[in-house]
Structures are given as C-alpha cells and as structure tokens.
Design a protein around this motif. Sequence first.
Motif, PDB file in Angstrom:
ATOM      1  N   LEU A  69       0.964  -1.124  -0.077  1.00  0.00           N
ATOM      2  CA  LEU A  69      -0.014   0.184  -0.129  1.00  0.00           C
ATOM      3  C   LEU A  69       0.900   1.234   0.107  1.00  0.00           C
ATOM      4  O   LEU A  69       0.423   2.315  -0.790  1.00  0.00           O
ATOM      5  CB  LEU A  69      -1.002  -0.160   1.035  1.00  0.00           C
ATOM      6  CG  LEU A  69      -2.114  -0.995   1.162  1.00  0.00           C
ATOM      7  CD1 LEU A  69      -2.785  -0.771   2.539  1.00  0.00           C
ATOM      8  CD2 LEU A  69      -2.931  -0.572   0.103  1.00  0.00           C
ATOM      9  N   MET A  70       1.928   1.311   0.616  1.00  0.00           N
ATOM     10  CA  MET A  70       2.983   2.429   0.400  1.00  0.00           C
ATOM     11  C   MET A  70       3.469   2.582  -0.786  1.00  0.00           C
ATOM     12  O   MET A  70       3.376   3.725  -1.192  1.00  0.00           O
ATOM     13  CB  MET A  70       4.100   2.117   1.626  1.00  0.00           C
ATOM     14  CG  MET A  70       5.186   3.107   1.919  1.00  0.00           C
ATOM     15  SD  MET A  70       4.340   4.669   2.415  1.00  0.00           S
ATOM     16  CE  MET A  70       5.662   5.774   2.720  1.00  0.00           C
ATOM     17  N   ALA A  71       3.904   1.453  -1.444  1.00  0.00           N
ATOM     18  CA  ALA A  71       4.478   1.815  -2.799  1.00  0.00           C
ATOM     19  C   ALA A  71       3.161   2.211  -3.433  1.00  0.00           C
ATOM     20  O   ALA A  71       3.442   3.115  -4.547  1.00  0.00           O
ATOM     21  CB  ALA A  71       4.518   0.380  -3.230  1.00  0.00           C
ATOM     22  N   VAL A  72       1.838   1.923  -3.547  1.00  0.00           N
ATOM     23  CA  VAL A  72       0.801   2.419  -4.212  1.00  0.00           C
ATOM     24  C   VAL A  72       0.593   3.830  -3.814  1.00  0.00           C
ATOM     25  O   VAL A  72       0.259   4.743  -4.886  1.00  0.00           O
ATOM     26  CB  VAL A  72      -0.636   1.648  -3.905  1.00  0.00           C
ATOM     27  CG1 VAL A  72      -1.593   2.222  -4.625  1.00  0.00           C
ATOM     28  CG2 VAL A  72      -0.459   0.122  -4.372  1.00  0.00           C
ATOM     29  N   VAL A  73       0.734   4.341  -2.514  1.00  0.00           N
ATOM     30  CA  VAL A  73       0.327   5.687  -2.230  1.00  0.00           C
ATOM     31  C   VAL A  73       1.598   6.467  -2.717  1.00  0.00           C
ATOM     32  O   VAL A  73       1.227   7.651  -2.861  1.00  0.00           O
ATOM     33  CB  VAL A  73      -0.068   5.607  -0.816  1.00  0.00           C
ATOM     34  CG1 VAL A  73       1.482   5.634  -0.082  1.00  0.00           C
ATOM     35  CG2 VAL A  73      -0.904   7.045  -0.489  1.00  0.00           C
ATOM     36  N   VAL A  74       2.786   5.804  -2.523  1.00  0.00           N
ATOM     37  CA  VAL A  74       3.829   6.928  -2.993  1.00  0.00           C
ATOM     38  C   VAL A  74       3.777   7.100  -4.571  1.00  0.00           C
ATOM     39  O   VAL A  74       3.984   8.332  -5.120  1.00  0.00           O
ATOM     40  CB  VAL A  74       5.234   6.147  -2.479  1.00  0.00           C
ATOM     41  CG1 VAL A  74       6.395   6.992  -3.171  1.00  0.00           C
ATOM     42  CG2 VAL A  74       5.469   6.390  -1.128  1.00  0.00           C
ATOM     43  N   ILE A  75       3.716   6.012  -5.269  1.00  0.00           N
ATOM     44  CA  ILE A  75       3.711   6.111  -6.854  1.00  0.00           C
ATOM     45  C   ILE A  75       2.804   6.446  -7.658  1.00  0.00           C
ATOM     46  O   ILE A  75       2.511   7.058  -8.735  1.00  0.00           O
ATOM     47  CB  ILE A  75       4.341   4.704  -7.102  1.00  0.00           C
ATOM     48  CG1 ILE A  75       6.056   4.671  -6.510  1.00  0.00           C
ATOM     49  CG2 ILE A  75       4.631   4.687  -8.544  1.00  0.00           C
ATOM     50  CD1 ILE A  75       6.279   3.102  -6.460  1.00  0.00           C
ATOM     51  N   LEU A  76       1.504   5.948  -6.857  1.00  0.00           N
ATOM     52  CA  LEU A  76       0.211   6.132  -7.874  1.00  0.00           C
ATOM     53  C   LEU A  76      -0.171   7.693  -7.568  1.00  0.00           C
ATOM     54  O   LEU A  76      -0.846   7.854  -6.575  1.00  0.00           O
ATOM     55  CB  LEU A  76      -0.820   5.214  -7.514  1.00  0.00           C
ATOM     56  CG  LEU A  76      -2.157   5.221  -8.158  1.00  0.00           C
ATOM     57  CD1 LEU A  76      -1.955   4.700  -9.647  1.00  0.00           C
ATOM     58  CD2 LEU A  76      -3.243   4.485  -7.415  1.00  0.00           C
TER      59      LEU A  76
END
Length: 469
Positions: free
Chosen positions: A14-21
């Motif tokens: 989710l961190m990857a999603v919130v950072v990159i998306l």
Amino acid sequence: MKEKKKFRLFDAVLMAVVVILVVESAAPAAAIGSSQFFWWGILLILFFLPYGLISAELGTTYTGDGGIYDWVKMAFGRRWGARVAWFYWINFPIWMASLAVLFTEVMVQIFGLNLGTPALIIGQLIFIWLVTLISCYPVSDSKWILNIAAFAKVAIMVCLGVLGIYHAVTKGMANDFSGKALLPTFDLNSLSFISVILFNFLGFEVVTTLASDMENPKKQIPQAIIYGGILIAFFYLFAAFGMGAAVPADQLSTSGGLIDSFILLVGGINPFVIIIGILFMYTLAANLISWALGVNYVAFYAAKNHDMPKIFAKENPKNDMPVGASVINGIVASLLVIAAPFIPNENIFWAFFALNVVALLLSYIMMFPAFLKLRKIDPNKERPFKVPGGPVLLKIMAYVPLVLLVITLFFSTIPLSSSEFSEKIPILIGTVAAALIGECCIRLGDKEYNKKQMIKQNQQKESLEHENN
C-alpha cells in the motif's frame, strides 16, 4: 518499552501504491491524447521495470536512510551525491506548492465557492503546514493515513475507468482510439508531457527507506515493488482510458482534468462528484506525507555530511525525525504560493508541477550509472536481492532509462518553437536557478567539510605528538 510499530507486506504494498500512484498527474499524462497508451506501454517496459529492479537491489543492499544520495555518493563521490540530494529535496517544496494550489482549485470547483486571492492563499498555507506538521512524526505512526489514501486512489481510478467504459458503450468516445490514433505522433507538445509519465513511475526508493520499520525487509521490499508495480500500472492505464473516453485531449486541463472528467461522465456536480473531490483532496496531502520521509531523510543525511545547509541536519531528539528539513519545506512552499499571484501564468498548478517534475527527474540521472559502478567497485557486498542478467543486459537496463530521462528533460525544458516559449522558458529559468543555488550550497558545504577535516587532522597530529613525548 513500547514495541515499535512494524510494516507488514500489506502495508509495504500500500505504501508503494500511495507513493507512486499520483492521481493529480493522471490528467497531464492524459493530455498527450490516445497515443498515451503507447507511451505508457513502452515506458513500462523500458523504464519502469529496470528502474524498479535496480531500486530493489540498491535499497536492500545499502539500507542506510540516505537512499539515492548514499548510492550516488558511494559511486561517484561527495559532490555528485550532494547534487542528487539537492535536486531530490528541492522538488518537494515546489511539488507541495503545486498541490496546495490544486487543493484549493478542487475545493472551489466541487463546492462552487467564490473565494478571493487572500482566502485561497490562506487555504493553501493551511494545507502546507498541516502536511509539514504530520511529516515531523514517524511514518509508521501515521500509516493509517497512507493506507486510507491508497484505497482512496484506487477508488478514484476504478470509478473513472468504469465510468469511462460505460460512457464509451452508451455515448461513444471523446477521443479516437483506433489503431492509428494509438501510435505516437512525436509532436513537440506530446513529447513534453512524457516527463509526467516518467514522474508517475518514480518513488520505489522511498519504500526502501522503510526497511528499518519492516518485519522482513529483504523479502518485503522486492515483493512490494513487484506487487505494487503491477497494481500501479493497471490503475494508471484504467484511469487514462476513463479520461480519454470523457474529454477530448486538446480540451483537457492539466489541473482540473480529473474532476472535469467525472463531471462530464455523470452529467454535472452531484454528491458522487463531491465525494470523489474530497477523496482526491485527501490523496494530495497523503502523497506529500508518503514522500516526506524519503526526501527529508536524504536532506538530513546530506546535511550531516556537510553536503546540504546545516538547518537540514536539525532533528527532534524525541523521535529522531528530521524536523529541520520538514520546516524548510513548509517555508519554501509557503513563499511560492504567496508569490504565485505575481507569476504571469494562467495555470499556476502546471507552472509549479512541471518545475517539480524536472527537478525530480534530474535527481535520478546518476542513480543508474551508480548501480553499475557499485556492482564494479563493491562486488563482494551481500545483495539480498540481485538484478538478474549478465554485464551486457545490466548495462542496457541502466543506460536505457538514463537516456530516456535525458531526452525527456530536453523536451520538457527547451522550447523548440515560438509557441512553447511562454510555457517552457519559466521552467528552464527555474531549473537553472535551482541548479545554481544548489551549487552554491555545495561549495559552502565543501568549505565546512574541509574545515572539519583540517580540525580532525590537527587533533590526530597533536595526539600523536603527545604520545611520542
């Protein structure tokens, strides 16, 4: 002693999603037109995949909080590391200013407000300092903010894609999605927007800075990159289709394009659009909070090594957070939004956002050759995750993204026709100004570093003389 909160794989993904998306950059990317799908596809393969793999290796091998600054410094020395740290940091307060402007624009748009410039600036300053305050605390303490933001981004993207499909089936497409239209035209306007697609891919190294907060970082970081990357690619393309179905590319606003798409798809502003708008505004703040940890720690470590001004080395003794960097972010962003009304540009969001994109892309240029250099000079270092392939493949994986960055930066900052002067000259001037200020800070850091080294050498010399006597 209270047990430290830990990131699970679920939290890391989710961190990857919130950072990159980055939802707000979907509209500028969609402004390319139908050929955006070609660019998304080709850049996913040529940039996103090698970048993600290289980030995974560097992030799990060199786990210090300095991140990309440390990697480049170990490979090419202090000055190159300092330049990376400077551009990696300076993009953040510019981005914060752009999102503060966008936040108030969306607020006015969905609630039908009629606010004057002073009221808008006050709203933007509240946004900036709320984000700054939250950024002064460990990200694991506020991971619920990021987890909710990840779901909010997914909800926005999915709703936009589903409504786009419905609109295409019932009313037709606003843009031509035939085979020929999907091919790139290589016109100057489209090429300048490709930087936004590359910007949309960046941020995996921020996830690697969370290694100390993870239960099993050697396993979780590569998994977060793989699973998060798949999800991110899907949601970007799905939302791109939704916007392409709703709004003709030549009429798509780089700032209000996403909300405009929802308004056109549902036939006006209604409670659904207001909810989407509120979720969108929430994700703007969450984007900054998720990036703040990586950006602030890079600036903090660089300042500790005299490669950034001393103020960035100030930390909170209670939680070891780099509060100096956080406060400077807020001050710079505040000055920018206060100065915004005096900038001769109708789209202030894009003026700031484009400069932020250029600064961030500049900070990544040296990361790819640093990967190759570290493989060469530090071959025996244990690499929990290692990019597969022989020397030739590794060079292709490093240099292709590097060339794409350089080409994209050229088309984003250099006006190649008279019609581009008014838009690109301010970006070019801002980039040059940022680079010159950075070089001045680096030179000052050199003097401080040399002074410290001289003091250290004198102390060692005195100690040896004392022992000899």
